[in-house]
Each structure stands twice: as structure tokens, then as C-alpha cells.
Design a protein around this motif. Structure first.
Motif, mmCIF file in Angstrom:
data_model
loop_
_atom_site.group_PDB
_atom_site.id
_atom_site.type_symbol
_atom_site.label_atom_id
_atom_site.label_comp_id
_atom_site.label_asym_id
_atom_site.label_seq_id
_atom_site.Cartn_x
_atom_site.Cartn_y
_atom_site.Cartn_z
ATOM 1 N N LEU A 1 0.836 -1.194 0.000
ATOM 2 C CA LEU A 1 0.000 0.000 0.000
ATOM 3 C C LEU A 1 0.871 1.243 0.000
ATOM 4 N N ARG A 2 0.385 2.277 -0.683
ATOM 5 C CA ARG A 2 1.107 3.549 -0.719
ATOM 6 C C ARG A 2 0.171 4.651 -0.234
ATOM 7 N N PRO A 3 0.679 5.525 0.649
ATOM 8 C CA PRO A 3 -0.157 6.636 1.114
ATOM 9 C C PRO A 3 -0.337 7.666 0.000
ATOM 10 N N LEU A 4 -1.510 8.242 -0.072
ATOM 11 C CA LEU A 4 -1.783 9.279 -1.059
ATOM 12 C C LEU A 4 -1.352 10.656 -0.577
ATOM 13 N N GLY A 5 -1.073 10.764 0.700
ATOM 14 C CA GLY A 5 -0.635 12.032 1.265
ATOM 15 C C GLY A 5 0.227 11.789 2.489
ATOM 16 N N PRO A 6 0.901 12.825 2.975
ATOM 17 C CA PRO A 6 1.820 12.661 4.107
ATOM 18 C C PRO A 6 1.135 12.366 5.436
ATOM 19 N N ASP A 7 -0.146 12.640 5.532
ATOM 20 C CA ASP A 7 -0.860 12.440 6.800
ATOM 21 C C ASP A 7 -1.618 11.115 6.873
ATOM 22 N N ALA A 8 -1.496 10.269 5.856
ATOM 23 C CA ALA A 8 -2.223 8.999 5.833
ATOM 24 C C ALA A 8 -1.704 8.067 6.920
ATOM 25 N N VAL A 9 -2.621 7.507 7.686
ATOM 26 C CA VAL A 9 -2.281 6.582 8.769
ATOM 27 C C VAL A 9 -3.133 5.330 8.605
ATOM 28 N N LEU A 10 -2.492 4.182 8.700
ATOM 29 C CA LEU A 10 -3.232 2.922 8.621
ATOM 30 C C LEU A 10 -3.934 2.657 9.945
ATOM 31 N N PRO A 11 -5.165 2.144 9.892
ATOM 32 C CA PRO A 11 -5.863 1.834 11.141
ATOM 33 C C PRO A 11 -5.166 0.690 11.878
ATOM 34 N N THR B 1 -0.268 -7.797 8.890
ATOM 35 C CA THR B 1 0.171 -6.518 8.349
ATOM 36 C C THR B 1 1.580 -6.201 8.834
ATOM 37 N N HIS B 2 2.322 -5.560 7.967
ATOM 38 C CA HIS B 2 3.676 -5.084 8.274
ATOM 39 C C HIS B 2 3.679 -3.596 7.948
ATOM 40 N N VAL B 3 3.209 -2.798 8.893
ATOM 41 C CA VAL B 3 3.016 -1.368 8.632
ATOM 42 C C VAL B 3 4.325 -0.608 8.518
ATOM 43 N N HIS B 4 5.416 -1.155 9.010
ATOM 44 C CA HIS B 4 6.702 -0.463 8.952
ATOM 45 C C HIS B 4 7.600 -0.974 7.825
ATOM 46 N N ALA B 5 7.065 -1.830 6.962
ATOM 47 C CA ALA B 5 7.845 -2.347 5.836
ATOM 48 C C ALA B 5 8.204 -1.204 4.886
ATOM 49 N N ARG B 6 9.348 -1.322 4.239
ATOM 50 C CA ARG B 6 9.803 -0.304 3.296
ATOM 51 C C ARG B 6 9.970 -0.931 1.924
ATOM 52 N N PRO B 7 9.654 -0.268 0.862
ATOM 53 C CA PRO B 7 9.294 1.138 0.796
ATOM 54 C C PRO B 7 7.829 1.416 1.112
ATOM 55 N N HIS B 8 6.995 0.352 1.200
ATOM 56 C CA HIS B 8 5.572 0.544 1.474
ATOM 57 C C HIS B 8 5.097 -0.450 2.524
ATOM 58 N N PRO B 9 4.086 -0.086 3.316
ATOM 59 C CA PRO B 9 3.478 -1.064 4.213
ATOM 60 C C PRO B 9 2.950 -2.251 3.404
ATOM 61 N N VAL B 10 2.982 -3.440 4.018
ATOM 62 C CA VAL B 10 2.600 -4.672 3.328
ATOM 63 C C VAL B 10 1.520 -5.404 4.115
ATOM 64 N N ILE B 11 0.556 -5.917 3.376
ATOM 65 C CA ILE B 11 -0.470 -6.788 3.936
ATOM 66 C C ILE B 11 -0.172 -8.189 3.424
ATOM 67 N N LEU C 1 -9.465 3.920 5.158
ATOM 68 C CA LEU C 1 -8.382 3.659 4.205
ATOM 69 C C LEU C 1 -8.450 4.578 2.982
ATOM 70 N N ALA C 2 -9.196 5.661 3.108
ATOM 71 C CA ALA C 2 -9.386 6.575 1.975
ATOM 72 C C ALA C 2 -8.072 7.193 1.496
ATOM 73 N N GLY C 3 -7.078 7.310 2.346
ATOM 74 C CA GLY C 3 -5.813 7.935 1.969
ATOM 75 C C GLY C 3 -4.762 6.966 1.479
ATOM 76 N N TRP C 4 -5.165 5.787 1.015
ATOM 77 C CA TRP C 4 -4.206 4.762 0.593
ATOM 78 C C TRP C 4 -4.592 4.175 -0.759
ATOM 79 N N GLU C 5 -3.581 3.684 -1.484
ATOM 80 C CA GLU C 5 -3.821 2.993 -2.748
ATOM 81 C C GLU C 5 -2.993 1.714 -2.798
ATOM 82 N N LEU C 6 -3.478 0.755 -3.572
ATOM 83 C CA LEU C 6 -2.776 -0.511 -3.751
ATOM 84 C C LEU C 6 -1.685 -0.349 -4.797
#
Length: 118
Positions: free
Chosen positions: A8-18, A40-50, A80-85
Motif C-alpha cells: 500500500l502507498r499513502p496518497l498524502g503525508p498524513d495517511a495513517v493505517l488503522p 500486516t507489516h506497517v513499517h515495511a519499506r518502501p511501502h506497508p505490506v499486507i 483507508l481513503a488515503g491509501w492505494e494498492l
């Protein structure tokens, strides 16, 4: 059982995963998607991973079902409105083993070295 990594990639700098993302995705899965477990691996780089564990006959079928599930959840859940696959694919393990070999004291060799007396 197949493991599919959905990035997942955030669409903006303030996007937070629940914090309950795994449960949210698992509860949205339909019986015909045959999802067994979600992590979920919310701290994975470059993007969080499910990580979606599901039963499927082929890898392509597993990837397609995991992608459909993630897209559906991203579309229907306001949290999850601020995120894209970015992707939904089988994780590759080759880079992991290459990294292990390159950091070993064997200089990348995976076979025994010749005896010094020969």
C-alpha cells in the motif's frame, strides 16, 4: 496455501493505517476468496505490506483474489481513503538468500572451498 504480499502507498503525508487493519481485511473477505489469515507489516519499506494467506490452485489465482479483496476494502472503508494498492504479488525469496550469501564470510561461495594443500 499461498502467501500474497499487497503493498500500500499513502496518497498524502498524513495517511495513517488503522491499527486493526488485519481484522478489517479478514472480515471483508468472502467465503469464495478462501482467505485463511491476514497479517500486516506497517513499517515495511518502501511501502506497508499486507500478507494475505489464502487457498488457491495457482499463484495467479491467488494474486488476483488478494488484489480484488484489497481493492474492495480500500474502496469501501473510510479509514483507508488515503491509501492505494501498489501491487499484490507472491513475495520473492531469492533477494533474501542473495543478501545472506553476500554478507557471509564465504565471499558469496555456496560450495566448499578447496583444501589449502591442493
Amino acid at each position: 496455501m499461498q502467501l500474497i504480499h499487497a503493498a500500500l502507498r499513502p496518497l498524502g503525508p498524513d495517511a495513517v493505517l488503522p491499527p486493526h487493519l488485519s481484522e478489517l481485511i479478514l472480515s471483508a473477505a468472502r467465503a469464495d476468496e478462501r482467505v485463511e489469515h491476514v497479517v500486516t507489516h506497517v513499517h515495511a519499506r518502501p511501502h506497508p505490506v499486507i500478507g494475505v494467506f489464502l487457498l488457491a490452485d495457482t499463484l495467479s489465482e491467488a494474486e488476483a483474489r488478494a488484489e480484488a479483496l484489497c481493492r474492495r476494502v480500500l474502496k469501501t472503508q473510510a479509514s483507508l481513503a488515503g491509501w492505494e494498492l501498489v501491487s499484490a504479488t507472491v513475495p520473492l525469496v531469492a533477494p533474501f538468500y542473495e543478501r545472506l550469501l553476500s554478507s557471509s564470510d564465504h565471499g558469496g561461495q555456496i560450495r566448499p572451498r578447496p583444501f589449502p594443500s591442493t
